[in-house]
Design an enzyme around this catalytic site. Sequence first.
Site, PDB file in Angstrom:
ATOM      1  CG  ASP A 169      -1.973   1.061   1.178  1.00  0.00           C
ATOM      2  OD1 ASP A 169      -3.070   0.745   0.694  1.00  0.00           O
ATOM      3  OD2 ASP A 169      -1.722   2.201   1.629  1.00  0.00           O
ATOM      4  CG  ASN A 177      -4.385  11.555  -5.240  1.00  0.00           C
ATOM      5  OD1 ASN A 177      -3.709  11.599  -6.271  1.00  0.00           O
ATOM      6  ND2 ASN A 177      -5.161  10.538  -4.957  1.00  0.00           N
ATOM      7  CD  GLU A 208      -4.361   4.308  -1.381  1.00  0.00           C
ATOM      8  OE1 GLU A 208      -4.521   4.720  -0.226  1.00  0.00           O
ATOM      9  OE2 GLU A 208      -5.237   4.417  -2.265  1.00  0.00           O
TER      10      GLU A 208
END
Length: 299
Positions: A169, A177, A208
């Site tokens: 992850d 972002n 992700e």
Amino acid sequence: MQIVIVDSSRVVLRIIASLLEPRGHTAHVFTDSRAALAFLEATPAVRVLITSLEVRPLTGLELCWSARLLAEERRPLHVITMSSAHHVRNLAEALDSGADDFIEKPPGAEELYARLRAAERMTTIQEQLIRLAETDPLTGLYNRRAFFARAGAAERSVRDGRLSAILADIDHFKRINDGHGHDIGDLAIQAVAEIVAAEGIAGRLGGEEFAVVLPGLGLAEAAAHAERLRQQVRALRVGAGAVALSCSFGVSTWDDACTGSDAVAALIKRADVALYEAKAAGRDRVIVQAAAYPLAKAG
């Protein structure tokens, strides 16, 4: 194209092969239909099966049916049956048994070439549809459904119990972002996907998060592999602003609890628990089977 041809007559096989090979096709000829089916199972690159209805020990209709079951395992395959007696009943039975086309035996050259051109168009479309159905569009990895299907097939092929899983992850992905924009976030996902896809069966489970199943690897080998992935991600820089990344990893391996139809799901769940611990312990680390030890100090 690679083409399997099945007929009881070696003369017919030679005739058809002599028509195909000058056109660049590879012909695999069989008089034994069971041997032909075994070859089809072992050779996913075969795109066309041409079989007489009058073959043994499996009849041509049985071979068509069995080949169609193979094609349902997410592979493109065009089945053409042929018979010296071109009756409507033969045609109907062949189509009902999974054939895509029917041709008289022995086939004429131009008719055979035309039907193979149609077969090539159809298998190309099938291949594209399979790719669209199985692939995550952003990364090119397997999507969640396809990943679990492929991992399940790998689990069924394991004989010595050596099967491990890694969950990864991207750390603080929301910050990437929010701080750099979704375009940079997409680049980060693509860059990590390229790294995790280097070995094993890799998929993007969503957002992700990525998963890798490693057939043939035990726990120590899988943990070492995860640590290599961690270091490679740490070396990444994406975007004009050279955004640095890190990932957290959870690793699990096969044990007696991983049996039955939910074996892969159990394997992934245990890796997920380890991943959660890696996140809780500070991120940018590998944790193995929820036993909570990092293989490397977070940088």
